[in-house]
Design an enzyme around this catalytic site. Structure first.
Site, PDB file in Angstrom:
ATOM      1  N   ASP A   1       0.803  -1.377  -0.124  1.00  0.00           N
ATOM      2  CA  ASP A   1       0.014  -0.018  -0.045  1.00  0.00           C
ATOM      3  C   ASP A   1       0.883   1.166  -0.244  1.00  0.00           C
ATOM      4  OD1 ASP A   1      -2.357   1.445   0.004  1.00  0.00           O
ATOM      5  OD2 ASP A   1      -2.392   1.645   2.312  1.00  0.00           O
TER       6      ASP A   1
ATOM      7  N   ARG B   1       0.019   7.726  -2.588  1.00  0.00           N
ATOM      8  CA  ARG B   1       0.534   8.970  -1.784  1.00  0.00           C
ATOM      9  C   ARG B   1       1.920   9.103  -2.135  1.00  0.00           C
ATOM     10  NH1 ARG B   1      -1.303   6.236   3.621  1.00  0.00           N
ATOM     11  NH2 ARG B   1      -2.016   4.486   2.170  1.00  0.00           N
TER      12      ARG B   1
ATOM     13  N   ASN C   1     -10.317  -3.259  -6.763  1.00  0.00           N
ATOM     14  CA  ASN C   1      -9.372  -2.273  -7.725  1.00  0.00           C
ATOM     15  C   ASN C   1     -10.137  -2.072  -8.994  1.00  0.00           C
ATOM     16  OD1 ASN C   1      -6.361  -3.492  -6.316  1.00  0.00           O
ATOM     17  ND2 ASN C   1      -7.707  -1.702  -5.702  1.00  0.00           N
TER      18      ASN C   1
END
Length: 263
Positions: A36, A40, A84
């Site tokens: 993960d 970001r 997803n």
């Protein structure tokens, strides 16, 4: 063994110090990773999300190489979930292209390290080009006897349990039994991971404190290690930190007696 890292770990480095602290008789048999933080990582750099996915490929290489050198029985990577598909089409397509490219470029190295490749999940929903590449990698590594590298594709923990329960019920009824005869062993036999060791350690990157529908059954007594490191920055050091953290845990498996981590 420690000697397997000699050629890749600099003397006096943090990696070497962590390797020296590892108890080689108490390694986890099976590590799974929720990869993960790609989005970001890209956002922090003002780049599109797909740049984070591309950068994450190097983290995959580091995790696979480290797992193989440690002598793990299995390493399972959460690459693409059933949820997803909700992402933009261009991102999904790019992820599938990267998967095909990774398999083509890394297959020789995977073979060299005696790694057996497989996927878990409902791969029948993937494009034929992706399935063909998966089949090629699986076939070429089928006789390898080292670590099993499982990539979770179109995977969901709830979907896996539905599939396993359906298959278990078909087997039970074919044997002339009823639903009341269904056991945990019947379900475990039909899990996608039925050929793998028990899951010992679940690693999540990016600091999120959830398991995101990943290996729900298998995680029942797994130790969980969360690192703030975003997946594209994940390297050998971080996996070794997870292993040493695991070895400091006292595993009770629901009881009161302490159970030592054992290979």
């Amino acid at each position: 063994m420690l000697s397997d890292f000699t050629e890749v770990v600099p003397r006096g480095s943090p990696d070497e110090r962590l390797l020296a602290a590892i108890d080689w008789d108490r390694l986890p048999r099976h590590i799974a990773v929720i990869m993960d933080g790609n989005g970001r990582w890209a956002a922090q750099r003002g780049q599109p999300r797909i740049a984070g996915h591309r950068a994450g490929v190097e983290a995959v290489r580091a995790a696979v190489d480290t797992g193989a050198r440690l002598g793990l029985g299995a390493l399972t990577l959460y690459a693409f979930s059933t949820e997803n598909w909700k992402r933009p089409r261009y991102e999904v397509d790019a992820l599938m292209r990267m998967l095909r490219k990774y398999l083509r470029l890394e297959l020789d190295e995977i073979n060299r390290q005696n790694i057996r490749f497989q996927t878990i999940g409902r791969i029948e929903a993937l494009a034929p080009s992706v399935r063909n590449e998966i089949a090629r990698a699986s076939e070429r590594t089928a006789t390898n006897t080292g670590m099993v590298l499982s990539v979770a594709l179109n995977y969901g923990g709830r979907a896996e349990l539905v599939d396993a329960c359906r298959a278990a019920m078909r087997r039970v009824t074919a044997a002339g039994k009823s639903a009341d005869d269904l056991s945990e062993e019947d379900i475990e036999r039909e899990l996608y991971t039925s050929n793998l060791p028990e899951l010992d350690l679940l690693v999540r990157t990016s600091g999120e404190l959830r398991i995101s529908n990943f290996l729900l059954w298998q995680s029942a007594y797994a130790e969980i290690h969360v690192t703030e490191t975003l997946w594209p920055d994940f390297r050998r050091l971080h996996l070794l930190e997870a292993v040493t953290d695991y070895q400091q845990r006292n595993r009770r498996f629901g009881g009161l007696k302490l159970v030592a981590n054992a290979k």
